[in-house]
Design an enzyme around this catalytic site. Structure first.
Site, PDB file in Angstrom:
ATOM      1  N   GLU A  38       0.857  -1.193   0.000  1.00 53.81           N
ATOM      2  CA  GLU A  38       0.000   0.000   0.000  1.00 53.81           C
ATOM      3  C   GLU A  38       0.899   1.252   0.000  1.00 53.81           C
ATOM      4  O   GLU A  38       1.984   1.229   0.602  1.00 53.81           O
ATOM      5  CB  GLU A  38      -0.839  -0.061   1.292  1.00 53.81           C
ATOM      6  CG  GLU A  38      -1.799   1.086   1.526  1.00 53.81           C
ATOM      7  CD  GLU A  38      -2.538   0.924   2.867  1.00 53.81           C
ATOM      8  OE1 GLU A  38      -2.152   0.055   3.694  1.00 53.81           O
ATOM      9  OE2 GLU A  38      -3.512   1.663   3.088  1.00 53.81           O
ATOM     10  N   LYS A 109      -9.465   2.507  -1.873  1.00 51.21           N
ATOM     11  CA  LYS A 109      -9.711   1.787  -0.606  1.00 51.21           C
ATOM     12  C   LYS A 109     -11.059   2.184   0.010  1.00 51.21           C
ATOM     13  O   LYS A 109     -11.294   3.368   0.315  1.00 51.21           O
ATOM     14  CB  LYS A 109      -8.571   2.098   0.360  1.00 51.21           C
ATOM     15  CG  LYS A 109      -8.565   1.301   1.645  1.00 51.21           C
ATOM     16  CD  LYS A 109      -7.308   1.644   2.459  1.00 51.21           C
ATOM     17  CE  LYS A 109      -7.148   0.813   3.694  1.00 51.21           C
ATOM     18  NZ  LYS A 109      -5.933   1.181   4.449  1.00 51.21           N
ATOM     19  N   CYS A 142      -5.173  -3.433   2.282  1.00 58.83           N
ATOM     20  CA  CYS A 142      -4.892  -3.515   3.716  1.00 58.83           C
ATOM     21  C   CYS A 142      -6.136  -3.742   4.565  1.00 58.83           C
ATOM     22  O   CYS A 142      -6.695  -4.820   4.556  1.00 58.83           O
ATOM     23  CB  CYS A 142      -4.101  -2.276   4.153  1.00 58.83           C
ATOM     24  SG  CYS A 142      -3.122  -2.622   5.644  1.00 58.83           S
TER      25      CYS A 142
HETATM   26  C1  ACM Z   1      -4.014  -0.234   7.034  1.00 63.66           C
HETATM   27  O1  ACM Z   1      -5.108  -0.324   6.498  1.00 63.66           O
HETATM   28  N1  ACM Z   1      -3.008   0.385   6.462  1.00 63.66           N
HETATM   29  C2  ACM Z   1      -3.778  -0.820   8.354  1.00 63.66           C
END
Ligand code: ACM
Length: 268
Positions: A38, A109, A142
């Site tokens: 990420e 995200k 993530c």
């Molecule tokens: C995350 O979503 N970077 C923990």
């Protein structure tokens, strides 16, 4: 097909140097798909939205996307990379799928973690697998791991392989992704970063331990908590298309969706 990841320590605020590092590490690598962490070029722990805005790039005018496209052309592979995306006034924690012809897919995200909520806008792109080299590939980022709906939604739409750029700071994800793989009968590549960021808001330690999991939930490749490494693994996506857990249990057909209504309703 051959898939893999590059686990490394991006330097905060140095996208050019991080791009060079990725180019060096992946030179000569033979694979179909390689997943990076990420926010693989900017670093993670932004001070505020102004700092993020300075480092985020528009995909249509991005030295990172241009550099990665050159790398994909040279190596004839696809990359799935975390990317700080600026789009007009919005700032997204995105993952891009880039291939020899440039940008193939963008996912923003959906589930922002902790302080990310203060500087990123929530994602607004659909969960939709794409086809690469005969595999159906779903992208998640993530903290999406803690919402089983994400992996399930991608798997129900035919994903064979989940590509999962990460910057993990909690200890639970790697085990959880074994369950995500098992309950959906899919492969999953979690590419985590290593190292520590000491920033104005505090310190964060990233947990490494990137892994590739098979549709039975077994870890078939993994890394340590701190070593930088390119790891590759041959997989057979046809095994992800078998959803039978026993001869009488199909993971998707056996669902009793008439009892699951509250799963997609808003919390009261
Ligand atoms: C995350 O979503 N970077 C923990």
């Amino acid at each position: 097909m051959r898939v893999g990841y590059y686990q490394y320590h991006p330097e905060f605020g140095a996208p050019g140097r991080n791009l060079e590092k990725v180019e060096d590490a992946l030179a000569g690598v033979e694979a179909d798909i390689v997943v990076l962490p990420e926010l693989a070029f900017t670093g993670y722990f932004f001070e505020d939205r102004a700092e993020l805005r300075e480092l985020a790039e528009d995909v249509s005018d991005s030295p990172i996307v241009q550099g990665l496209t050159r790398l994909c052309k040279t190596n004839n592979f696809y990359l799935v990379v975390g990317f700080a995306e600026r789009c007009k006034e919005k700032l997204y924690n995105s993952a891009l799928v880039i291939g020899p012809s440039g940008l193939r897919h963008r996912y923003r995200k959906l589930h922002l973690f902790n302080t990310e909520k203060e500087y990123f806008d929530p994602g607004d792109t659909p969960l939709k697998p794409i086809e690469i080299c005969g595999a159906h590939v779903g992208v998640m980022i993530c903290f999406d791991w803690v919402f089983p709906e994400v992996a399930r939604s991608l798997a129900l739409q035919g994903a064979d392989l989940l590509c999962h750029p990460s910057n993990l700071v909690l200890a639970y994800c790697q085990k959880a992704m074994q369950t995500r793989s098992l309950e959906n009968s899919v492969y999953a590549v979690t590419a985590n970063r290593t190292g520590k960021e000491v920033r104005p808001r505090g310190e964060l330690f990233f947990t490494g331990q990137s892994q590739i999991v098979d549709p039975q939930g077994e870890v078939i490749a993994s890394s340590s908590a701190d070593a930088e490494a390119v790891v590759l693994c041959d997989i057979d996506v046809s095994t992800a298309r078998n959803k039978f857990m026993t001869e009488n249990n199909d993971l998707f057909d056996d669902r009793r969706t008439e009892y699951y209504g509250r799963l997609v309703s808003v919390h009261p």
